[in-house]
Design a protein around this motif. Structure first.
Motif, short mmCIF file in Angstrom:
data_model
loop_
_atom_site.label_atom_id
_atom_site.label_comp_id
_atom_site.label_asym_id
_atom_site.label_seq_id
_atom_site.Cartn_x
_atom_site.Cartn_y
_atom_site.Cartn_z
N UNK A 73 1.05 -1.34 0.40
CA UNK A 73 -0.32 -0.09 0.07
C UNK A 73 0.41 1.14 0.16
N UNK A 74 2.36 0.80 0.45
CA UNK A 74 2.69 2.39 0.02
C UNK A 74 3.80 2.49 -0.58
N UNK A 75 3.47 1.40 -1.67
CA UNK A 75 5.30 1.55 -2.35
C UNK A 75 4.91 2.91 -3.20
N UNK A 76 5.77 3.20 -4.08
CA UNK A 76 5.84 4.83 -4.24
C UNK A 76 4.70 5.59 -4.73
N UNK A 77 4.47 6.18 -4.49
CA UNK A 77 2.92 7.46 -5.15
C UNK A 77 3.89 7.97 -6.23
N UNK A 78 4.71 8.23 -6.92
CA UNK A 78 4.89 8.66 -8.45
C UNK A 78 5.69 7.70 -9.14
N UNK A 79 5.20 6.20 -8.53
CA UNK A 79 6.24 5.16 -9.82
C UNK A 79 6.05 5.65 -11.24
#
Length: 482
Positions: free
Chosen positions: A421-427
């Motif tokens: 859920x907390x993977x990079x928001x701007x991937x």
């Protein structure tokens, strides 16, 4: 990871932790994630420099199977300080619960609406690519120390979505803020890191030690300077807001906060403290993440000229010499894409990803993990695991190519943007930027070490939180246009 993030957490003693728990290929450990079973080696250990302190109440554990992190928690640890928020957990990085859930969903939805990860943002990125190419061209043939101009070119893309602003690549003000952020990332990996690992020291250490040895006062001053700058940006938006024509993320947030002003349960508040920290999170990560990755690209290309030549030949076979590589060429450039992924793997810029915190008592591989224990996913271990990568200690783009030379878009064990859920928001934005910047620079220039200089992929071991390159210079030589 925001500048104000801290690692801390309460935990009761756990069973003795060793280098290996001896569970390799144990069929009794069918941990599930994304409908897959994992039976690879699992071990829990303290960070290297405090491994022996197994009875401390505040400890950090590493899990080499990062897919397990979601089974434990998606909360983040408490923070020492979040300036001006009166103890409220706000922002996109350091918050939990509804504040984090609502904020992340809102940011993803509206940043995508304004173009993040979409083809319509290509023109914005290409403008910054062209500016950086011109800047590099001005110093072509000479050693280039890769100053903050790279940060400015990269942050302009996310800043367009967040604040509808753009800065000249030589703008002194934005370069100054980039230098402050670079300095703080260095400081939080030095002696100050002890406060993250052992937060019970915070009230015990004399202020003179915090300020003279750990430079806490310097970091706080820098944070306040950046926040003052961002407050002015937010205030400018408040004065010029047109609710019927939102320009960017800040406008969208203000409109949402106004719409929910009578809802006592709303996490969007008109005091804009959550907005300030959210914008700070986007600004800081926007300046640091992709620009750091580009520095690794330049370093690796100078170190591995055969790989660089192969990438350039592939680009030349697809893109005319007088044109810039575009998204439409992406599917025909598998070796370039594989090279970018291999650079990500070798660098593992955030080797421990983002720390998580157990929200309830948990048992993992026979170890008791009490509520409040901080758990880190050891991402770098996956990137150097022979189970996933044939030559883990070599720079080998073929790790991301199949037997037919086609790009492998989903590679097991490859998690540069973390997971869960907390993977990079701007991937999606970072991938687009890296592709367009890298392709254009290698199409225009050849990157080499300065004469007599030996480059290295060694990182600064005194700053273990991030894998930043040691300072280096390279030479950008213009390639023929025909």
């Amino acid at each position: 990871m925001g500048l104000e993030s801290v690692v801390s957490g309460g935990a009761a003693p756990v069973p003795p932790i060793c280098e290996s728990a001896g569970h390799e290929n144990d069929p009794s450990l069918p941990y599930k994630f994304s409908n897959r079973s994992f039976t690879n080696t699992l071990f829990l250990k303290l960070l290297d420099h405090i491994r022996y302190q197994v009875t401390f109440k505040n400890m950090i554990l590493k899990v080499t199977c990062p897919e397990l992190i979601d089974a434990i928690s998606y909360d983040v640890p408490p923070q020492k300080r979040q300036g001006g928020t009166q103890g409220r957990r706000v922002g996109l990085v350091g918050s939990n619960g509804l504040v984090w859930q609502n904020g992340r969903r809102f940011a993803l939805r509206h940043l995508k609406d304004f173009g993040m990860g979409k083809i319509k943002l290509e023109g914005t990125i290409e403008r910054e690519v062209s500016a950086l190419l011109d800047h590099l061209g001005n110093t072509a043939g000479k050693p280039n120390e890769l100053g903050h101009n790279i940060n400015v070119a990269v942050v302009n893309v996310i800043w367009k979505l967040v604040a509808d602003r753009r800065y000249d690549i030589n703008d002194e003000e934005i370069s100054y803020f980039a230098s402050l952020i670079d300095s703080d990332f260095d400081e939080i990996q030095g002696p100050m890191a002890l406060l993250d690992h052992m937060p019970w020291l915070i009230p015990l250490l004399p202020q003179v030690i915090k300020n003279k040895w750990m430079n806490v006062n310097k970091v706080i001053q820098h944070i306040n300077t950046v926040c003052d700058f961002l407050r002015k940006v937010i205030e400018d938006h408040r004065r010029t807001l047109d609710p019927s024509h939102p320009r960017d993320y800040i406008d969208a947030y203000m409109i949402e906060a106004e719409a929910q002003k009578d809802n006592p349960e709303s996490t969007f508040r008109l005091d804009y403290k959550d907005l300030l920290v959210s914008v700070s999170d986007l600004f800081v990560t926007g300046i640091q993440s992709t620009s750091t990755t580009l520095r690794w690209v330049f370093l690796c290309m100078a170190l591995y000229p055969d790989v660089q030549k192969k990438v350039q030949d592939e680009i030349d076979s697809v893109v005319p010499r007088d044109s810039l590589p575009a998204l439409e060429h992406k599917d025909r450039l598998p070796y370039l894409r594989a090279t970018i992924c291999e650079m990500h793997r070798r660098a593992s810029i955030a080797p421990m990803g983002m720390f998580h915190m157990a929200t309830e008592d948990t048992t993992l591989a026979g170890y008791n993990i009490p509520k409040g224990t901080v758990v880190g996913a050891y991402l770098e271990n996956c990137h150097y695991n022979k189970k996933y990568f044939e030559k883990p200690h070599d720079f080998y783009p073929e790790h991301f190519l199949d037997d037919h030379g086609k790009f492998i878009s989903k590679k097991e064990g490859y998690i540069p943007f973390s997971i869960g859920r907390r993977k990079c928001l701007g991937e999606s934005l970072a991938k687009m930027e890296l592709y367009l910047f890298t392709a254009a620079i290698l199409h225009r220039f050849t990157i080499t070490p300065p004469p007599g200089v030996t480059l290295t992929t060694e990182t600064d071991k005194t700053k273990p939180t991030f894998n930043f390159t040691l300072p280096f210079s390279v030479i950008f030589t213009k390639r023929p246009t025909t």
